[in-house]
Design a protein around this motif. Structure first.
Motif, PDB file in Angstrom:
ATOM      1  N   HIS A   4       0.801  -1.221   0.000  1.00 40.55           N
ATOM      2  CA  HIS A   4       0.000   0.000   0.000  1.00 40.55           C
ATOM      3  C   HIS A   4       0.831   1.267   0.000  1.00 40.55           C
ATOM      4  O   HIS A   4       0.344   2.319  -0.297  1.00 40.55           O
ATOM      5  N   GLU A   5       2.081   1.147   0.370  1.00 45.26           N
ATOM      6  CA  GLU A   5       2.855   2.371   0.518  1.00 45.26           C
ATOM      7  C   GLU A   5       4.216   2.273  -0.167  1.00 45.26           C
ATOM      8  O   GLU A   5       4.734   3.249  -0.666  1.00 45.26           O
ATOM      9  N   GLY A   6       4.766   1.068  -0.184  1.00 44.65           N
ATOM     10  CA  GLY A   6       6.173   0.935  -0.548  1.00 44.65           C
ATOM     11  C   GLY A   6       6.478   0.970  -2.027  1.00 44.65           C
ATOM     12  O   GLY A   6       7.549   1.371  -2.426  1.00 44.65           O
ATOM     13  N   LEU A   7       5.527   0.548  -2.867  1.00 47.52           N
ATOM     14  CA  LEU A   7       5.793   0.492  -4.297  1.00 47.52           C
ATOM     15  C   LEU A   7       4.576   0.991  -5.060  1.00 47.52           C
ATOM     16  O   LEU A   7       3.460   0.906  -4.577  1.00 47.52           O
ATOM     17  N   ALA A   8       4.830   1.517  -6.265  1.00 49.84           N
ATOM     18  CA  ALA A   8       3.727   1.825  -7.171  1.00 49.84           C
ATOM     19  C   ALA A   8       3.615   0.641  -8.109  1.00 49.84           C
ATOM     20  O   ALA A   8       4.384   0.519  -9.050  1.00 49.84           O
ATOM     21  N   ILE A   9       2.667  -0.267  -7.834  1.00 48.63           N
ATOM     22  CA  ILE A   9       2.707  -1.547  -8.540  1.00 48.63           C
ATOM     23  C   ILE A   9       2.246  -1.456  -9.988  1.00 48.63           C
ATOM     24  O   ILE A   9       2.516  -2.342 -10.761  1.00 48.63           O
ATOM     25  N   GLU A  10       1.558  -0.367 -10.365  1.00 54.34           N
ATOM     26  CA  GLU A  10       1.167  -0.266 -11.782  1.00 54.34           C
ATOM     27  C   GLU A  10       2.248   0.393 -12.619  1.00 54.34           C
ATOM     28  O   GLU A  10       2.095   0.514 -13.823  1.00 54.34           O
ATOM     29  N   LEU A  11       3.295   0.860 -11.980  1.00 54.63           N
ATOM     30  CA  LEU A  11       4.327   1.542 -12.755  1.00 54.63           C
ATOM     31  C   LEU A  11       5.496   0.593 -13.011  1.00 54.63           C
ATOM     32  O   LEU A  11       5.709  -0.368 -12.281  1.00 54.63           O
TER      33      LEU A  11
ATOM     34  N   ARG B 277      16.021   0.865  -4.984  1.00 56.43           N
ATOM     35  CA  ARG B 277      15.721   2.292  -4.942  1.00 56.43           C
ATOM     36  C   ARG B 277      16.694   3.018  -4.003  1.00 56.43           C
ATOM     37  O   ARG B 277      17.194   4.090  -4.327  1.00 56.43           O
TER      38      ARG B 277
ATOM     39  N   ALA C 163       0.810   7.454  -1.372  1.00 61.19           N
ATOM     40  CA  ALA C 163       1.634   7.275  -0.167  1.00 61.19           C
ATOM     41  C   ALA C 163       3.074   6.971  -0.562  1.00 61.19           C
ATOM     42  O   ALA C 163       4.030   7.484   0.031  1.00 61.19           O
ATOM     43  N   ASN C 164       3.213   6.129  -1.591  1.00 61.25           N
ATOM     44  CA  ASN C 164       4.551   5.783  -2.048  1.00 61.25           C
ATOM     45  C   ASN C 164       5.249   6.993  -2.651  1.00 61.25           C
ATOM     46  O   ASN C 164       6.440   7.208  -2.433  1.00 61.25           O
TER      47      ASN C 164
ATOM     48  N   SER D  50      -0.538   6.485  -9.185  1.00 64.33           N
ATOM     49  CA  SER D  50      -0.399   5.053  -8.962  1.00 64.33           C
ATOM     50  C   SER D  50      -0.428   4.715  -7.480  1.00 64.33           C
ATOM     51  O   SER D  50      -1.032   3.728  -7.064  1.00 64.33           O
ATOM     52  N   ASN D  51       0.243   5.526  -6.662  1.00 67.36           N
ATOM     53  CA  ASN D  51       0.288   5.246  -5.230  1.00 67.36           C
ATOM     54  C   ASN D  51       0.784   6.497  -4.516  1.00 67.36           C
ATOM     55  O   ASN D  51       1.972   6.745  -4.434  1.00 67.36           O
TER      56      ASN D  51
END
Lengths: 499, 314
Positions: free
Chosen positions: A331-338, A404, B196-197, B193-194
């Protein structure tokens, strides 16, 4: 009972039995499989193998509602009552009794009052809105809901974590009464003294297996703790770093205060060392990391990198070579659609700007090349860095998050549960990476619930308990038992919390 | 594999609409004049859709575009009525758009109100302001040389299409590159996309969002100026329902209302689809109420397609 999440066995063949009229404690570290077992029990997940029986007949709940109909109810740590509805509406939610299509208020209120009286909470009016009630009363509502559904088996998941002393006592009387009424109660807790005060038998779980079951008279505290913590050291950790090779202080937190930490936090990290923070879930470790990195508001205190204080926001942190890896990867650590590449370079786009007149534009070739190279450094397994990050396995996603940090050239790493939910192989690789980063002069802070990991990886360890960070001591001064004992809230701490 | 349908969406939609009208009405359809008209008509929806692309990619929505188009058109018309030259009048019209966009941005960023509600509110505010400025009737004003920019047959004929179409293409190119290739664009995708991230990675989320909404306001303002040029009066009731067409254009073009996806090129094609549909309907003699029903159905279909593309991913 078996339950798998992908290749990871959350439950690897667990046997568990509960008698009518007993309170059965379920103990284990975070991630030992207690929650998974209970999810299967209350029908939230289907087991991959194994069977369950309830009062002699086969029990296969298709959903939590079906489990409740069969008489199995659970009170979750995070309460699920709806604040905008009244007490009675909450109690009957999903099972409203109706007369000619309308909710039958009279019958509903009568039953609600009866059940609340049975729990010793006659003072709660069925018409009261739940938003106005304190947490302890809301918890009683959850139990009342289970009783209204005629539950035979009741699961309480860390029920005392948000209660004061008086409320804990009341809860104990209620549980005791339910036992005499013939219910079977499963009591999940980290606090051994509670378990001793209340429970008849206890089962200890570790790594998705049952390691011990017995009456509490048979098992003393030392034995319980040993069962909970004592796993064979199945991981191979990098060799110890030489303390004399440590550099100057890289990162310093001074008197940092933030909600919900109970006391200000101060510590220093030297270049070339890995420091660890142990503690139970809810001890405030994640919140501390957020306060350090500026994703949570600090009330006071200062943070300095290389002896220079600055206002720590994520942006300022990355600028100064401080990078963070969060616990909640999804939910916070990665942008999974990118794409993977975007995920890796996002905090540090500067070096990929074009030259001269093209300075406003990003050079996608340079981004791809840098992402590929960093991916290779962390041994990332993917077809191409243009793949979406969401297509990777958990372990490889974590490597993207670590890549990262490497790409941004961070020399202070704040890592929250860096190996959670990751298979052993990837774990080893992450340990090696962190060790190499430390030897190259980085200062690393690791929060982990996995004690062998802290003991094997870290130079110094401190324990956090109920919002207070203890002193950092050399890892060799700690044992798993000592860490666990320090993490358990003692009676004194519980009393302090309620005052 | 997953990327493919994102490009296919607008293409399929385009071909469907194209094929249907070509089949029904080949004579007028294959005449060059029809296409010049479609191109000129696309300008207003396309300009607003380019701005909307940034908003939708960042995970937001802007329902106020239709009203902002009217406000900008009325403002420009009133300025012309007061005797100002075309350029300063247009400047003030653009400013009105930017200010409304900034208002959206500030409300979203500073007060943490969801963009849906914020822009639903400013949709009413901008419409009211437009009516107030126009004293609740059409503002009759000389548009000067503006109409020449959007007439389907351009004056020096070697321009081939209306100058406004060239301007639209130029802006699409510049902003397309901005979205795809600049740190601002990458930040926009990251927020959508996110969020918070993105915050964790040091993206200045508030500042980026403010710029996005201001940009959307600017583009809607520009669309409003061409709206004024096209109808040659400042109509405070113009552009009602335009936000639906604009959002449909972005979504048909592969934009995801959940954020993180969408391209300027896709939005441009989506806008072309919408205009083709509209002009095709006019040629066919299909009444406007039917067109409105169609646009509504298309939005639902496009969003459904978007959900279907993401099935299981969330």
């Amino acid at each position: 009972m078996e339950l798998r999440y992908g290749p990871v066995h959350a439950l690897a063949g667990v046997d568990f039995d509960l008698l009518a009229g007993e309170v059965h404690a379920l103990l284990g570290e975070n991630g030992a499989g207690k929650s998974s077992l209970m999810q299967v029990l209350v029908g939230a997940r289907r087991p991959d193998a194994g069977t369950m029986q309830l009062a002699g007949s086969v029990y296969r709940p298709a959903s939590t509602a079906a489990a409740l109909d069969a008489g199995v109810a659970m009170v979750f740590q995070e309460l699920t009552v709806l604040p905008h509805l009244t007490v009675a509406e909450n109690l009957w939610l999903g099972r409203e009794c109706t007369r000619r299509g309308l909710v039958d208020r009279r019958a509903r209120c009568d039953d609600a009052e009866r059940v609340l009286a049975r729990l010793g909470r006659e003072d709660l009016s069925p018409d009261c809105r739940v938003a106005e009630l304190p947490p302890a009363a809301r918890q009683m509502l959850e139990i009342a809901r289970a009783l209204l559904a005629d539950a035979k088996v009741l699961v309480l998941d860390e029920p005392t974590s948000s209660l004061g002393v008086a409320d804990v006592e009341h809860l104990f009387t209620v549980v005791d009464q339910l036992r005499t009424e013939g219910l079977g109660v499963i009591y999940i807790s980290h606090a051994l003294e509670e378990v001793r005060a209340l429970c008849d038998r206890c089962t200890v779980m570790r790594d998705g297996r049952r390691v011990a079951t017995g009456t509490l008279a048979e098992l003393d505290d030392r034995e319980l703790v040993r069962h909970m913590a004592g796993r064979p050291l199945d991981e191979v950790f990098p060799p110890r770093r030489d303390p004399s090779a440590r550099g100057p202080i890289r990162f310093a937190a001074r008197e940092v205060r933030a909600e919900p930490l109970a006391a200000p936090v101060s510590f220093e990290l030297a270049g070339g060392e890995i420091a660890g923070i142990a503690g139970l879930a809810g001890a405030g470790r994640t919140e501390l990391m957020q306060a350090l990195f500026g994703t949570r508001r600090r009330q006071s205190g200062s943070i300095a990198v290389d002896d220079r204080e600055f206002v720590a926001t994520p942006h300022a942190c990355w600028d100064r070579g401080v990078g963070a890896l969060v616990e909640d990867r999804k939910h916070e650590g990665l942008a999974i659609e990118l794409p993977i590449a975007t995920n890796i370079v996002l905090p540090h786009l500067g070096p990929h700007r074009g030259k001269g007149a093209a300075g406003a534009l990003l050079d996608s070739r340079s981004i791809r090349a840098a992402a590929t190279a960093t991916g290779e450094r962390v041994n990332l397994r993917c077809h191409s860095v243009t793949q979406n990050a969401g297509e990777l396995s958990g372990g490889n996603q974590q490597k993207v998050a670590i890549a990262r940090l490497l790409h941004a050239g961070c020399n202070v790493l704040l890592l929250d549960e860096p190996t959670r939910g990751i298979d052993v192989g990837s774990r080893q690789e992450i340990y090696t990476l962190l060790d190499r980063a430390a030897r190259d002069g980085a200062a690393i802070l690791v929060v982990s619930s996995h004690l062998p990991e802290l003991l094997g990886l870290c130079d110094r360890i401190a324990v956090m308990c109920q919002g207070r960070l203890g002193e950092f001591r050399a890892a060799s001064d700690w044992t798993q038992e000592a860490l666990l004992a320090a993490a358990m809230p003692g009676p004194a701490a519980t009393a302090g919390l309620s005052s | 594999m997953k990327r493919l349908p994102a490009v296919l969406g607008p293409m399929i939609g385009f071909l469907l609409v194209f094929g249907w009208f070509a089949f029904r009405n080949p004579d007028s359809f294959f005449a060059a004049g029809f296409w010049l008209t479609v191109a000129a008509h696309t300008v207003i929806v396309a300009l607003a859709a380019i701005g909307m692309t940034f908003v939708i990619v960042s995970g937001g929505i802007d329902l106020s575009v239709g009203s902002v188009v009217a406000l900008s058109a009325v403002t420009t018309a009133v300025m012309r009525q007061q005797g100002f030259d075309v350029l300063p009048a247009c400047g003030v019209g653009l400013l009105a758009g930017v200010l409304l966009g900034l208002l959206n941005g500030v409300l979203v960023v500073r007060f943490g109100i969801g963009p849906f509600l914020v822009t639903l509110g400013t949709m009413g505010i901008a419409r009211g302001l437009a009516k107030w400025l126009a004293k609740n009737r059409e503002v009759q004003a000389d548009a000067g040389w503006l109409p020449e920019w959007i007439q389907s047959r351009p004056d020096p004929e070697w321009l081939v299409v209306a100058p406004a179409v060239w301007l639209m293409l130029l802006l699409a190119l510049v902003l397309g590159i901005t979205l795809a290739r600049t740190p601002f664009g990458v930040h926009t995708y990251a927020i959508g996309s996110n969020e918070a991230n993105a915050r964790l990675c040091g993206v200045p989320v508030g500042r980026v969002k403010l710029k996005i909404y201001a940009l959307a306001g600017l583009m809607a303002g520009l669309a409003g100026i061409f709206y004024f040029a096209r109808v040659r009066s400042g109509s405070p009731t113009g552009g009602i329902g335009l936000e639906l067409k604009v959002i449909a254009a972005v979504v048909i073009g592969g934009g995801s209302l959940a954020g993180g996806e969408g391209t300027v090129l896709g939005a441009l094609l989506g806008a072309l689809c919408m205009t083709l549909l509209e002009d095709g309907c006019t040629i066919e003699g299909i009444p406007t109420y039917m067109q409105e029903i169609l646009v509504g159905a298309i939005i639902i279909f496009a969003v459904g397609l978007d959900r279907w593309r993401h099935r299981g991913a969330r």
